[in-house]
Every structure is written in C-alpha cells, then in structure tokens.
Write an enzyme that holds these catalytic residues in place. Structure first.
Site, mmCIF file in Angstrom:
data_model
loop_
_atom_site.group_PDB
_atom_site.id
_atom_site.type_symbol
_atom_site.label_atom_id
_atom_site.label_comp_id
_atom_site.label_asym_id
_atom_site.label_seq_id
_atom_site.Cartn_x
_atom_site.Cartn_y
_atom_site.Cartn_z
ATOM 1 N N GLU A 276 1.036 -1.375 -0.139
ATOM 2 C CA GLU A 276 0.233 0.393 0.219
ATOM 3 C C GLU A 276 0.619 1.299 -0.161
ATOM 4 O OE1 GLU A 276 -3.675 -0.011 2.589
ATOM 5 O OE2 GLU A 276 -2.649 -1.752 3.078
ATOM 6 N N SER B 283 -6.427 -2.035 2.786
ATOM 7 C CA SER B 283 -7.373 -1.381 1.238
ATOM 8 C C SER B 283 -7.565 -3.289 0.252
ATOM 9 C CB SER B 283 -6.128 -1.045 0.030
ATOM 10 O OG SER B 283 -5.442 0.160 1.008
ATOM 11 N N TYR C 220 -9.971 2.438 -5.447
ATOM 12 C CA TYR C 220 -8.964 3.650 -5.883
ATOM 13 C C TYR C 220 -8.916 3.379 -7.728
ATOM 14 C CZ TYR C 220 -6.962 2.740 -1.083
ATOM 15 O OH TYR C 220 -6.947 3.039 0.920
ATOM 16 N N ARG D 294 -12.435 3.111 11.294
ATOM 17 C CA ARG D 294 -13.156 3.071 10.431
ATOM 18 C C ARG D 294 -14.025 1.278 10.225
ATOM 19 N NH1 ARG D 294 -11.584 3.180 5.361
ATOM 20 N NH2 ARG D 294 -12.225 0.982 4.976
ATOM 21 N N ASP E 257 -15.416 -1.974 8.725
ATOM 22 C CA ASP E 257 -16.846 -2.538 7.073
ATOM 23 C C ASP E 257 -18.102 -3.051 7.224
ATOM 24 O OD1 ASP E 257 -15.335 -0.323 6.027
ATOM 25 O OD2 ASP E 257 -13.358 -2.346 5.006
ATOM 26 N N GLU F 224 -14.505 -6.276 9.427
ATOM 27 C CA GLU F 224 -13.551 -5.912 9.736
ATOM 28 C C GLU F 224 -13.671 -3.904 9.637
ATOM 29 O OE1 GLU F 224 -10.663 -4.604 5.597
ATOM 30 O OE2 GLU F 224 -11.453 -6.715 5.519
ATOM 31 N N ASN G 38 -10.825 -1.052 9.828
ATOM 32 C CA ASN G 38 -9.480 -0.479 9.896
ATOM 33 C C ASN G 38 -8.693 0.587 10.849
ATOM 34 O OD1 ASN G 38 -6.904 1.516 8.534
ATOM 35 N ND2 ASN G 38 -8.785 0.842 6.076
ATOM 36 N N GLY H 208 -8.104 5.250 4.506
ATOM 37 C CA GLY H 208 -6.175 6.030 4.284
ATOM 38 C C GLY H 208 -7.349 7.879 4.489
#
Length: 335
Positions: free
Chosen positions: A29, A170, A243, A281, A283, A296, A298, A302
């Site tokens: 990443e 990611s 992305y 954050r 998900d 999961e 984070n 990002g």
C-alpha cells in the site's frame, strides 16, 4: 523586514509544534500511503505546525530531505508523529512499537491494538466476544495441501465465498469466488499478501462503512454518517474499486433510521472493543433478512481524495484541516 519583525517570525516558527509525517513504507500500500501523507502535509494548519515529510522507502529505510536517516535520529527532530502509513509495518504494530520505544507521541492506535486490528481473524474473535455478527470463516495457515483445504472450504460454505489475506489492508488480495475452479487460485493469491488466509461466507446485501473519531464535536466517540458503497457490476469493494473509481459511494447512505443507528453503534463498539484510539473505520454488510454483519475494522483509514473518511467529514461540514488538527492534539495530549 525589520529586525524586530524578523525576530518575531523566528520566535513563532520555533514555538510551532514540530510534526513528522510518516508515509510510504515497505507494504503493498506504498502508493496509497504516499497520497494519505500528502493530504496531511497539505492540510495541517501551517500557522500552528511545522510539518515535515518522513519518507520510508519500499525497503524500510527512513528519509528526511531525500537523505537516509536512522529512525531514532529522525524522531529527535519532532514533537509528534502523524502516522500516514498503511498495511504491513505501518498498521500492524511494528512502527507503533518503534515510536512507543522512543517515547514520542503519535497518531493512531498503539502497537498491541494495531496488531489485533490488522489481523482479521483475531478481530473476528473480538467481535464474537462482543456478540457482534460477523461472517463465518475458515482459517488457512499453510499453502500445503491447498487442494484439500479448498475442498474443505467448498464443503463448509456454499459458493460464492470471499477469500482474503488475514493481514492486509485496502482489500489487497481479496477475491470473490463464484466457482470451485477459481478457489485454489484465489487462495494462492491471498497467500502472496499474508502468512494466513481467511475464507468467509459471502453475505449478499448492501455494503456500508462507518468512521468514528475520539473526542470530536463534544462526543467521547463521534460516529460519522454511515456510507453506502455500490461497487460497479458484480464486483466487491476491492482495491480496484476503491482507487480506480469502480464504485459509487453514497454519503450519507440510504439507510433506515434503525440501520443507521445500528451501524454507528457497531462501529463504536468495534473501536472500543479492539482498544483503538483517535479514529477508525469499520466495514459492514447489511443482509435483508439476517441483519448487519461486521467485516473488519481499519485502524488507519486512508485520507486520500478517493478515501471515505474525508467524504464523510465533508458531509457533516467538517474540514480536513480541522480533523487533522484534532487528531494531532489527541496524540500530543495522549488521549
């Protein structure tokens, strides 16, 4: 400029908080981290902070002003570190351990919580202890007998399934497998990014994500508006979708009041149960009959132009500069 004015400017510069922004790193990443770091460098208030770039190359060598430098030497130049790394080394507790050893304040979670948060299987154990619904899974810890393991997974879960590296961010290496012939290939790909692999049951529903921030807007833990994610076609919200513009993000999402409250509650619950700090954050998948599943969390989301935390901040009228300033102050005050 007069001498008194020059002296005043120098005095102000000397009293600015010195912030080192860690970006790059030896993970897959690297490019995303460069962009996150650039956001921090460009948006931290210049009247308050003396901000400098600390680039870590793909071999793990630290650089300031283009010159290699030992981590302990680099850290002596700063009052606080903004950790803008992603993936292995930057998000799994390794760099956090280095920063803790040197006693310098830094943004994001500590080493232990980072290690747990980065490991999807360990995170699942925490979720289960909190009675949070999470997809059933099978942990693969070796590439040996991959055909046998693929058949074992095929017997346990109906297709499609999700194959993902246990420790990667990611959504790198994550694949949805719709036919048995693809399963072994997906497992091999996931093992390229991690020492172990999770095979999860596929939850068919609406994808969502929700960020939380410590001590923001007079809340002990503030939940940003949950975001609805709509990947294009029949893909999942993988690296390319995130992305390369292959998804639509609805901010705030089209959720019922009950769904919104539950997403916010679960994001806060995960943040606290994993022992995270400053921001995170989580998900989710919302199944029409089975309810909300956490996938999961984070620990260092990002902060690029394509990223979800900035989009959620914008939706509630909060600027990136204000958010970044808040996170740095949390680190300095060791909250």
């Amino acid at each position: 400029m007069s001498l008194p004015a020059l002296f005043y400017c120098i005095l102000i510069f000397m009293h600015k908080t010195r912030v080192g922004v860690l970006r790059g790193g030896p993970s897959n990443e690297y490019e995303v981290s460069l962009k996150t770091g650039a956001t921090v460098l460009n948006h931290l208030p210049a009247d308050k902070y003396n901000v400098r770039d600390i680039l870590i190359d793909k071999k793990g060598v630290w650089h300031i002003n283009g010159l290699p430098i030992k981590p302990h030497t680099a850290l002596n130049h700063f009052d606080v570190i903004f950790n803008a790394l992603h993936g292995s080394y930057g998000e799994d507790g390794k760099v956090q351990h280095t920063l803790e050893t040197h006693g310098i304040p830094f943004t994001g979670s500590g080493s232990f919580a980072s290690a747990i948060g980065m490991n999807k299987n360990m995170s699942k154990d925490v979720y289960k202890k909190e009675n949070m619904k999470t997809p059933q899974s099978l942990l693969l810890e070796s590439l040996q007998d991959i055909s046998v393991q693929a058949h074992k997974a095929f017997q346990k879960f109906p297709l499609p399934v999700i194959v993902k590296p246990t420790s990667s961010g990611s959504s790198v290496g994550v694949k949805i497998v719709r036919g048995f012939p693809e399963l072994e290939e997906a497992i091999r790909l996931a093992f390229e990014h991690s020492n172990s692999v999770l095979i999860e049951e596929f939850i068919d529903g609406i994808e969502a994500t929700c960020g939380v921030i410590d001590g923001f807007r007079d809340h002990d833990l503030y939940a940003l508006p949950p975001i609805e994610i709509r990947p294009h076609g029949d893909r999942i919200f993988d690296f390319e979708a995130k992305y390369q513009g292959l998804s639509d993000e609805i901010v705030p999402g089209n959720f019922t009041d009950a769904q919104k409250k539950e997403l916010e509650h679960m994001a806060k619950q995960a943040h606290q149960a994993l022992g995270l700090r400053h921001y995170s954050r989580s998900d989710f998948m919302i199944h029409p009959k089975r309810g909300i599943f956490i996938l999961e969390t984070n620990t260092l989301p990002g902060l690029t132009e394509e990223s979800l935390i900035p989009k959620a901040l914008h939706s509630v009228g909060a600027s990136l500069a204000h958010f970044l300033d808040h996170i740095v102050q949390l680190a300095i005050n060791k909250k």
